[in-house]
Scaffold this motif. Structure first.
Motif, PDB file in Angstrom:
ATOM      1  N   ASN A  24     -16.236   0.160   4.893  1.00 28.60           N
ATOM      2  CA  ASN A  24     -14.922   0.432   5.388  1.00 28.60           C
ATOM      3  C   ASN A  24     -14.656   0.388   7.100  1.00 28.60           C
ATOM      4  O   ASN A  24     -13.468   0.122   7.481  1.00 28.60           O
ATOM      5  N   MET A  27     -14.192  -3.209   7.735  1.00 30.18           N
ATOM      6  CA  MET A  27     -12.866  -3.667   7.231  1.00 30.18           C
ATOM      7  C   MET A  27     -11.800  -3.228   8.297  1.00 30.18           C
ATOM      8  O   MET A  27     -10.713  -4.016   8.417  1.00 30.18           O
ATOM      9  N   GLY A  28     -11.947  -1.899   8.990  1.00 29.16           N
ATOM     10  CA  GLY A  28     -10.919  -1.465   9.704  1.00 29.16           C
ATOM     11  C   GLY A  28     -10.899  -2.325  10.883  1.00 29.16           C
ATOM     12  O   GLY A  28      -9.733  -2.799  11.320  1.00 29.16           O
ATOM     13  N   ARG A  29     -11.921  -3.036  11.635  1.00 27.30           N
ATOM     14  CA  ARG A  29     -11.915  -3.969  12.447  1.00 27.30           C
ATOM     15  C   ARG A  29     -11.228  -5.223  12.109  1.00 27.30           C
ATOM     16  O   ARG A  29     -10.608  -5.739  12.910  1.00 27.30           O
ATOM     17  N   GLY A  31      -9.024  -5.517   9.863  1.00 26.93           N
ATOM     18  CA  GLY A  31      -7.659  -5.225   9.824  1.00 26.93           C
ATOM     19  C   GLY A  31      -6.998  -5.228  11.130  1.00 26.93           C
ATOM     20  O   GLY A  31      -5.776  -5.848  11.249  1.00 26.93           O
ATOM     21  N   ALA A  32      -7.731  -4.678  12.019  1.00 25.47           N
ATOM     22  CA  ALA A  32      -7.180  -4.873  13.469  1.00 25.47           C
ATOM     23  C   ALA A  32      -6.895  -6.082  13.925  1.00 25.47           C
ATOM     24  O   ALA A  32      -5.846  -6.387  14.599  1.00 25.47           O
ATOM     25  N   ALA A  35      -4.091  -7.891  12.323  1.00 21.57           N
ATOM     26  CA  ALA A  35      -2.833  -7.277  12.714  1.00 21.57           C
ATOM     27  C   ALA A  35      -2.384  -7.749  13.922  1.00 21.57           C
ATOM     28  O   ALA A  35      -1.354  -8.056  14.105  1.00 21.57           O
ATOM     29  N   PHE A  41       1.814  -4.530  11.306  1.00 21.80           N
ATOM     30  CA  PHE A  41       1.075  -3.365  11.116  1.00 21.80           C
ATOM     31  C   PHE A  41       0.288  -3.761   9.576  1.00 21.80           C
ATOM     32  O   PHE A  41       1.009  -4.002   8.554  1.00 21.80           O
ATOM     33  N   LEU A  44      -4.354  -0.410   5.494  1.00 21.60           N
ATOM     34  CA  LEU A  44      -5.759  -0.702   4.758  1.00 21.60           C
ATOM     35  C   LEU A  44      -5.766   0.324   3.464  1.00 21.60           C
ATOM     36  O   LEU A  44      -5.356   1.074   3.394  1.00 21.60           O
TER      37      LEU A  44
ATOM     38  N   TYR B  63      -1.535   9.597   6.211  1.00 21.91           N
ATOM     39  CA  TYR B  63      -0.291   9.703   6.560  1.00 21.91           C
ATOM     40  C   TYR B  63       0.739  10.538   5.650  1.00 21.91           C
ATOM     41  O   TYR B  63       1.355  11.363   6.328  1.00 21.91           O
ATOM     42  N   ASP B  84      -9.538   2.663  11.081  1.00 20.82           N
ATOM     43  CA  ASP B  84      -8.263   1.833  11.320  1.00 20.82           C
ATOM     44  C   ASP B  84      -8.184   2.114  12.923  1.00 20.82           C
ATOM     45  O   ASP B  84      -7.667   2.930  13.453  1.00 20.82           O
ATOM     46  N   VAL B  85      -8.411   1.172  13.435  1.00 21.27           N
ATOM     47  CA  VAL B  85      -8.421   0.700  14.839  1.00 21.27           C
ATOM     48  C   VAL B  85      -7.333  -0.025  15.307  1.00 21.27           C
ATOM     49  O   VAL B  85      -7.552  -0.444  16.683  1.00 21.27           O
ATOM     50  N   GLN B  86      -6.223   0.038  14.724  1.00 20.43           N
ATOM     51  CA  GLN B  86      -5.040  -0.628  15.394  1.00 20.43           C
ATOM     52  C   GLN B  86      -4.374   0.445  16.014  1.00 20.43           C
ATOM     53  O   GLN B  86      -4.179   1.507  15.856  1.00 20.43           O
ATOM     54  N   GLN B  88      -1.166   0.784  16.670  1.00 17.28           N
ATOM     55  CA  GLN B  88      -0.268   1.469  16.175  1.00 17.28           C
ATOM     56  C   GLN B  88      -0.565   2.534  15.154  1.00 17.28           C
ATOM     57  O   GLN B  88       0.139   3.439  14.911  1.00 17.28           O
ATOM     58  N   ALA B  89      -1.722   2.642  14.580  1.00 23.32           N
ATOM     59  CA  ALA B  89      -2.221   3.772  13.627  1.00 23.32           C
ATOM     60  C   ALA B  89      -2.263   5.061  14.459  1.00 23.32           C
ATOM     61  O   ALA B  89      -1.967   5.970  14.117  1.00 23.32           O
ATOM     62  N   ARG B  92       1.276   6.152  15.232  1.00 26.26           N
ATOM     63  CA  ARG B  92       1.970   6.519  14.146  1.00 26.26           C
ATOM     64  C   ARG B  92       1.459   8.192  13.784  1.00 26.26           C
ATOM     65  O   ARG B  92       2.370   8.828  13.408  1.00 26.26           O
TER      66      ARG B  92
END
Lengths: 209, 121
Positions: A24, A27-29, A31-32, A35, A41, A44, B63, B84-86, B88-89, B92
């Motif tokens: 997980n 996957m977060g990385r 996803g970033a 993005a 945006f 996930l 969220y 979630d390392v964006q 934007q996250a 938000r």
């Protein structure tokens, strides 16, 4: 230590949970990174993880994607602490959605499409595996990705008899964009020794908690 | 008096990691929830003065949980803990009322920093 018959049930619930959390974070990385490239945006999802033996990979994939579906896939070998290769499988929708997201309209030139699949596959496989390796304090090295298949039926994607890997971690990755959806499947194929190493690493990781 | 802390994450390992990252000197009474719905129930029972909230969860994600909390007056200090390392996250969740954002894997130092910054510790 090498155990010849290991099935998914031989991963304990705790081990699966730990692996899921480790994946997980990887996957977060991914996803970033995605993005950043798509400038959108990325929402996930909770990754679904299964460990299947190489004989069962074909069946599991057909179940996941649909036996009739055509797929394209890239492969990216890795070695060092863990030895195997990552496959990123896109179904027809995935390819089209990806092209659309990247701003390609109409019929896609084969070469352009292959480049897209390689670029995105490299990000998904690289970022997630790197994330996994970091948490296990392991080092892995990647070889460059290549195209494994382009628009072939799922059933023809992998020939179990020719696979040099014993097991596959089947990870369903579902990145949703704000307006659009993009689905792909990540398979991490591992050698018998590497599965044992991975399980030992997970045990050590859990003991450190 | 012990601070009521609610740890919300669908992964049991992840909750364990979060709890382990709490500073030893902090006197807490810990409850756990596996998704947003369970978190809201615990919150309504007064079990959450401080909430560590994951974003990606089944049933009800982080969220959605923040949205409901906001509607109900948000009487709780929410720290989002996510893979979630964006950037934007983070933006938000802060718009939705979260006070801070911790990137997974969580570590004690970061938790202490945030708790001290807001005078909780």
């Amino acid at each position: 230590m090498s155990i010849s018959f290991r099935t998914v049930s031989q991963l304990s619930e705790d081990q699966r949970d730990a692996l899921a959390e480790i994946v997980n974070i990887g996957m977060g990385r991914a996803g970033a990174s995605l993005a950043e490239i798509l400038d959108e945006f990325v929402i996930l999802s909770v990754p679904q993880i299964r460990l299947v033996s190489s004989q069962d990979i074909g069946e599991a994939l057909e179940e996941l994607i649909g036996a009739e579906s055509l797929v394209s896939a890239i492969r990216q070998p890795f070695y060092n602490h863990l030895h195997g290769e990552a496959l990123v499988v896109y179904d027809e929708h995935g390819c089209r959605d990806l092209a659309d997201i990247m701003g390609h309209e109409g019929t896609l030139d084969e070469k352009v499409e292959e480049e897209l699949l390689l670029d995105i596959g490299n990000i998904l496989a690289g970022a997630s595996l790197q994330g996994v390796a970091e948490q296990l304090q392991a080092e892995i090295t990647f070889s460059p990705p290549s195209i494994l298949a382009n628009h072939v039926p799922v059933s023809e994607l992998l020939d179990p008899d020719e696979l040099e890997w014993s097991y596959s971690l089947l990870i369903e990755v579902n990145f949703t964009l704000e307006q659009r959806q993009f689905k792909s499947h990540l398979l991490i194929m591992l050698s018998e020794d590497s599965i044992d190493t991975l399980i030992q690493d997970i045990e050590a990781f859990m003991e450190s908690l | 008096m012990a601070t009521k802390v609610l740890v919300v994450d669908d992964s049991a390992i992840s909750r364990k990691m979060m709890i382990r990252a709490l500073p030893k000197e902090w006197e807490v009474e810990i409850s756990q929830a596996a998704n947003g719905q369970e978190a809201l129930e615990a919150y309504r029972q007064g079990k959450a003065e401080v909430m560590f909230l994951d974003l990606t969860m089944p049933v009800m994600d982080g969220y959605q949980t923040l949205e409901v909390l906001q509607k109900e007056g948000l009487d709780c200090f929410v720290i989002v803990v996510s893979a979630d390392v964006q950037p934007q996250a983070e933006e938000r969740v802060k718009k939705l009322g979260a006070m801070a954002f911790i990137k997974k894997p969580v570590n004690t130092q970061k938790v202490v920093e945030i708790l001290k910054e807001y005078g909780i510790l």
